[in-house]
Design a protein around this motif. Structure first.
Motif, PDB file in Angstrom:
ATOM      1  N   GLY A   1      10.172  15.111  -2.740  1.00  0.00           N
ATOM      2  CA  GLY A   1       8.687  15.189  -3.337  1.00  0.00           C
ATOM      3  C   GLY A   1       7.695  14.408  -2.996  1.00  0.00           C
ATOM      4  N   GLU A   2       7.736  13.003  -2.881  1.00  0.00           N
ATOM      5  CA  GLU A   2       7.167  12.029  -2.365  1.00  0.00           C
ATOM      6  C   GLU A   2       6.738  11.981  -1.100  1.00  0.00           C
ATOM      7  OE1 GLU A   2       5.235   9.878  -4.498  1.00  0.00           O
ATOM      8  OE2 GLU A   2       5.948  11.300  -6.013  1.00  0.00           O
ATOM      9  N   PHE A   3       7.732  12.139  -0.359  1.00  0.00           N
ATOM     10  CA  PHE A   3       7.825  12.268   1.207  1.00  0.00           C
ATOM     11  C   PHE A   3       6.925  13.451   1.610  1.00  0.00           C
ATOM     12  CE2 PHE A   3       9.212  14.042   5.268  1.00  0.00           C
ATOM     13  CZ  PHE A   3       9.370  12.583   5.912  1.00  0.00           C
ATOM     14  N   VAL A   4       7.104  14.712   0.931  1.00  0.00           N
ATOM     15  CA  VAL A   4       6.222  15.853   1.556  1.00  0.00           C
ATOM     16  C   VAL A   4       4.647  15.590   1.111  1.00  0.00           C
ATOM     17  CG1 VAL A   4       5.630  18.054   0.768  1.00  0.00           C
ATOM     18  CG2 VAL A   4       7.825  17.639   1.047  1.00  0.00           C
ATOM     19  N   LYS A   5       4.461  14.668  -0.072  1.00  0.00           N
ATOM     20  CA  LYS A   5       3.144  14.256  -0.306  1.00  0.00           C
ATOM     21  C   LYS A   5       2.467  13.258   0.647  1.00  0.00           C
ATOM     22  CE  LYS A   5       4.015  13.773  -4.750  1.00  0.00           C
ATOM     23  NZ  LYS A   5       3.622  13.305  -6.325  1.00  0.00           N
TER      24      LYS A   5
ATOM     25  N   ASN B   1       0.885  -1.323   0.077  1.00  0.00           N
ATOM     26  CA  ASN B   1      -0.103  -0.027   0.053  1.00  0.00           C
ATOM     27  C   ASN B   1       0.835   1.304   0.100  1.00  0.00           C
ATOM     28  OD1 ASN B   1      -2.431  -1.504  -0.116  1.00  0.00           O
ATOM     29  ND2 ASN B   1      -2.528  -1.514   2.298  1.00  0.00           N
ATOM     30  N   SER B   2       2.015   1.272   0.614  1.00  0.00           N
ATOM     31  CA  SER B   2       2.911   2.249   0.580  1.00  0.00           C
ATOM     32  C   SER B   2       3.429   2.548  -0.864  1.00  0.00           C
ATOM     33  CB  SER B   2       4.104   2.231   1.397  1.00  0.00           C
ATOM     34  OG  SER B   2       3.488   2.015   2.899  1.00  0.00           O
ATOM     35  N   LEU B   3       3.860   1.553  -1.350  1.00  0.00           N
ATOM     36  CA  LEU B   3       4.318   1.525  -2.773  1.00  0.00           C
ATOM     37  C   LEU B   3       3.462   2.052  -3.748  1.00  0.00           C
ATOM     38  CD1 LEU B   3       6.395  -1.915  -3.247  1.00  0.00           C
ATOM     39  CD2 LEU B   3       7.443   0.461  -3.328  1.00  0.00           C
ATOM     40  N   ASN B   4       2.223   1.671  -3.537  1.00  0.00           N
ATOM     41  CA  ASN B   4       1.248   1.629  -4.426  1.00  0.00           C
ATOM     42  C   ASN B   4       0.686   3.111  -4.387  1.00  0.00           C
ATOM     43  OD1 ASN B   4      -0.474   0.763  -6.605  1.00  0.00           O
ATOM     44  ND2 ASN B   4      -2.046   0.273  -5.200  1.00  0.00           N
ATOM     45  N   SER B   5       1.003   3.846  -3.424  1.00  0.00           N
ATOM     46  CA  SER B   5       0.561   5.313  -3.156  1.00  0.00           C
ATOM     47  C   SER B   5       1.540   6.362  -3.788  1.00  0.00           C
ATOM     48  CB  SER B   5       0.405   5.648  -1.653  1.00  0.00           C
ATOM     49  OG  SER B   5       1.754   5.600  -0.939  1.00  0.00           O
TER      50      SER B   5
ATOM     51  N   GLU C   1      16.997   9.282  -7.002  1.00  0.00           N
ATOM     52  CA  GLU C   1      16.929  10.722  -7.552  1.00  0.00           C
ATOM     53  C   GLU C   1      16.291  11.589  -6.171  1.00  0.00           C
ATOM     54  OE1 GLU C   1      16.431  14.265  -8.249  1.00  0.00           O
ATOM     55  OE2 GLU C   1      14.291  13.697  -8.810  1.00  0.00           O
ATOM     56  N   PRO C   2      17.278  12.462  -5.711  1.00  0.00           N
ATOM     57  CA  PRO C   2      16.741  12.941  -4.209  1.00  0.00           C
ATOM     58  C   PRO C   2      15.526  13.861  -4.356  1.00  0.00           C
ATOM     59  CG  PRO C   2      18.846  13.875  -4.927  1.00  0.00           C
ATOM     60  CD  PRO C   2      18.547  12.537  -5.921  1.00  0.00           C
ATOM     61  N   ARG C   3      15.475  14.521  -5.624  1.00  0.00           N
ATOM     62  CA  ARG C   3      14.460  15.505  -5.703  1.00  0.00           C
ATOM     63  C   ARG C   3      13.141  14.940  -5.640  1.00  0.00           C
ATOM     64  NH1 ARG C   3      11.260  18.640  -9.020  1.00  0.00           N
ATOM     65  NH2 ARG C   3      11.230  20.747  -8.612  1.00  0.00           N
ATOM     66  N   TYR C   4      12.994  13.927  -6.439  1.00  0.00           N
ATOM     67  CA  TYR C   4      11.767  12.980  -6.625  1.00  0.00           C
ATOM     68  C   TYR C   4      11.413  12.440  -5.075  1.00  0.00           C
ATOM     69  CZ  TYR C   4       9.663   8.430  -6.932  1.00  0.00           C
ATOM     70  OH  TYR C   4       9.227   7.058  -6.450  1.00  0.00           O
TER      71      TYR C   4
ATOM     72  N   CYS D   1       6.259   6.849   2.652  1.00  0.00           N
ATOM     73  CA  CYS D   1       8.024   6.939   2.704  1.00  0.00           C
ATOM     74  C   CYS D   1       8.649   6.321   3.917  1.00  0.00           C
ATOM     75  CB  CYS D   1       8.360   8.213   2.353  1.00  0.00           C
ATOM     76  SG  CYS D   1       7.660   8.898   0.918  1.00  0.00           S
ATOM     77  N   LEU D   2       8.030   6.580   5.238  1.00  0.00           N
ATOM     78  CA  LEU D   2       8.667   6.249   6.440  1.00  0.00           C
ATOM     79  C   LEU D   2       8.491   4.686   6.381  1.00  0.00           C
ATOM     80  CD1 LEU D   2       7.646   9.223   8.621  1.00  0.00           C
ATOM     81  CD2 LEU D   2       9.949   8.499   7.730  1.00  0.00           C
ATOM     82  N   THR D   3       7.187   4.246   6.125  1.00  0.00           N
ATOM     83  CA  THR D   3       6.917   2.757   6.015  1.00  0.00           C
ATOM     84  C   THR D   3       7.976   2.001   5.130  1.00  0.00           C
ATOM     85  OG1 THR D   3       4.468   3.219   6.496  1.00  0.00           O
ATOM     86  CG2 THR D   3       5.358   0.953   5.818  1.00  0.00           C
TER      87      THR D   3
END
Length: 617
Positions: free
Chosen positions: A210-214, A192-196, A204-207, A219-221
């Motif tokens: 960005g995913e962490f902010v969203k 479910n974490s991957l699928n979100s 690529e750190p910028r990506y 991401c932590l999981t």
């Protein structure tokens, strides 16, 4: 070798009442594209050599084609150089005597229409393509060894519906019902974490930011599982040794290693996507995926060149200030073909194995230290022995029994593989499409110890002549067992081993041998020859317990401008996995070419950190 006869249009032996056939025919009501080429003179064998491409891609397997598709969709100038006559690599198909055989696996993940892990669907959509698919209500039917708890053998079907699968496995191991639920539910936490998250480059750190902010929780999981292997999680909840062996087998059938050697993040994706997106077979055969992708790539200005035998990756001295490695810096600038042609590119992307890439195309004298360390962490997986067969349809027994009160659904490292054409009456209706046979747990990871069986014509009858079905049996095998023989000895051994495997399959399909119309055997030498893979290997497997997913290399290499894609990179083996690798590679290359935004200053430090952790894992 048995050969198929000429077939008329008779439908004798095929059950017109099969619910599966009726369901399939709703999807297969249009002309099926014939696997090309019907005339090799029509192959595209040329592309301009007087330009500098944004990406020169070595190999037209699914990883290379996905990378090409994603890049041409961004407007990149791309050329794919494929050594053979058809695209797709081990996900190609070929025709014999009226049958269309998948070269490799027929079990397709990634064709769903929801979430972000439906990567084959998204790769096709990126070049304007979509394919009809036929859903399969089961992923696989396991036939495992007998035990005191299961004296007739452990039989488990992985149903498309998650709750039905958990109920069936719990019924087999009632004392472990809570553990079964907890283990697979934890797999869902990963999935479910991957699928979100949008699937792009984990380098690529910028990506990533960005995913962490969203979605910080997802991401932590995932971060919490970076160094975790599947066996670690299974043993938290499960004590029964037989059930733990079953989970080893669940991992082995796609990773060719047991649960202790399989990263939990990989397992979470596979164990749950089979229920979320399901197993869906592409109408016309697996090879049609690559063919559609090639059409989309060329329609958008890309080039796919066949009979293009790359012999060398051309390198030059490079500016070391842009490298994240402390090694002497070289830069890949092009490739040289066997016929002397040179294709130049801003990026060179190898869909070959790491052994073929760094030892074959670059030479050991140029091999970076990171690749030498990789060879200490990983070894070549086995190849396969494969048997493609055409058989009478009534060889396949109907699924008419009941499972613990639950009525079963009606269904609309190299390998030695056996392709067979059989008469339709060998395979009665409502038979499961995919089977795994293991007679003893001790032999599971040994050469020819586990038999994989797929019968895709049960889902797409157009793959076989009327009244016939396809059985593709394959099993891990090593090339060493097939060396040092005369041609006559080699052919005789192929047939003898195929006979042994068919005899073992009689347990599942009584009357199989009598129902075979066509049979063709491939060995690891076959896979090496036609797929250009050293020793016929299907990618790397850990030499020792890995540090979760952090041990596996991503797409960038220590050679500037050179990238790898496919099963030698994260997340590893399997069609959907190498498509995932293609998504990551295309994004990393696009950022490096300035086609997508990035953080160059952060990139170098982050890449150095990844390399440090991986090379010491």
């Amino acid at each position: 070798m048995l050969r198929a006869r000429a077939f008329s249009g008779a439908n004798a032996g095929r059950s017109s009442g099969s619910r599966r056939s009726l369901a399939c025919n709703r999807f297969i009501n249009a002309a099926i594209k014939t696997p090309y080429p019907t005339d090799t003179a029509q192959l595209t064998t040329e592309a301009p050599t007087d330009v500098v491409y944004d990406a020169v891609i070595i190999g037209g397997g699914m990883g290379g084609l996905t990378t090409a598709a994603k890049l041409v969709a961004k407007g990149a100038k791309v050329v794919v150089l494929e050594k053979y006559l058809v695209p797709g690599g081990s996900a190609a198909h070929y025709k014999r005597e009226g049958y269309t055989f998948d070269v490799g696996s027929s079990m397709m993940f990634g064709f769903g229409d929801q979430g972000t892990t439906n990567l084959i669907t998204k790769a096709l959509e990126s070049v304007g393509k979509r394919m009809q698919t036929v859903p399969d209500p089961t992923q696989v039917h396991y036939h495992c060894p007998p035990s005191s708890a299961h004296p007739e053998g452990l039989n488990v079907q992985v149903w498309r519906k998650y709750e039905d699968f958990v109920a069936e496995l719990s019924a087999r191991f009632p004392a472990e019902a809570a553990g079964v639920r907890s283990f697979y539910d934890e797999c869902w936490a990963v999935f479910n974490s991957l699928n979100s998250l949008e699937m792009k480059s984990l380098e690529e750190p910028r990506y990533l930011m960005g995913e962490f902010v969203k979605n910080p929780i997802a991401c932590l999981t995932l971060a919490s599982y970076l160094i975790t292997n599947t066996g670690d999680v299974a043993r938290k909840y499960i004590k029964d040794p037989e059930l733990l062996k079953f989970i080893d087998l669940e991992c082995f059938i796609w990773s060719t290693v047991n649960a202790d050697m399989t990263p939990m993040i990989n397992a979470g994706m596979v164990f749950c996507d089979r229920h979320f997106g399901g197993i869906n077979y592409p109408v016309g055969g697996v090879g049609a995926i690559a063919e559609n992708m090639v059409d989309g790539i060329t329609e958008r200005g890309g080039h796919v060149v066949y009979k293009a035998n790359v012999k060398e990756i051309i390198t030059e001295a490079a500016d070391s200030s842009s490298s994240s490695s402390s090694e002497p810096s070289i830069c890949a600038t092009g490739v040289r073909l066997a016929d002397g042609r040179v294709f130049r590119g801003k990026s060179i992307i190898s869909n070959a194995t790491r052994w073929d890439t760094f030892e074959g195309l670059m030479g050991e004298s140029k091999m970076p230290e990171s690749e030498k360390l990789f060879r200490k962490r990983y070894k070549k997986s086995p190849s396969f022995l494969s048997i493609h067969m055409g058989v009478k349809a009534d060889v396949l027994p109907p699924d008419t029994d009941h499972v613990h009160g639950l009525k079963r659904y009606k269904k609309s490292p190299s390998f030695l593989s056996i392709h067979m054409g059989v008469k339709a009456d060998v395979l009665p209706p409502d038979t499961d499409v995919h089977h795994i046979l293991v007679e003893t747990w001790e032999q599971m990871e040994q050469p020819r110890g586990t038999l994989f069986v797929s019968m895709p014509s049960l889902l797409d009858p157009s793959l076989a002549p009327p009244g016939r079905h396809i059985i593709h049996a394959f099993t891990p095998d090593w090339i060493d067992a097939w060396q040092g023989m005369s041609p006559a000895e080699y052919d005789a051994k192929k047939e003898a081993v195929a006979d042994e495997i068919c005899a073992r399959l009689e347990k599942l399909f009584p009357g199989l041998r009598a129902g075979i119309d066509f049979r063709e055997v491939g060995t690891p030498r076959t896979h090496r020859r036609y797929l250009s893979r050293e020793d016929g290997t299907y990618g790397p497997i850990p030499s020792r317990r890995p540090l979760g997913m952090l041990s596996m290399p991503f797409n960038s290499t220590s050679v500037q401008g050179l990238y790898c894609v496919g099963d030698s990179t994260f997340p590893g083996q399997g069609v959907n996995a190498v498509v995932f690798s293609g998504f990551g590679c295309a994004h990393r290359v696009a950022v490096d070419l300035g086609m997508e935004p990035g953080w160059p200053a952060v990139d170098k430090a982050y890449a150095g950190l990844l390399n440090y952790v991986r090379d010491r894992s």
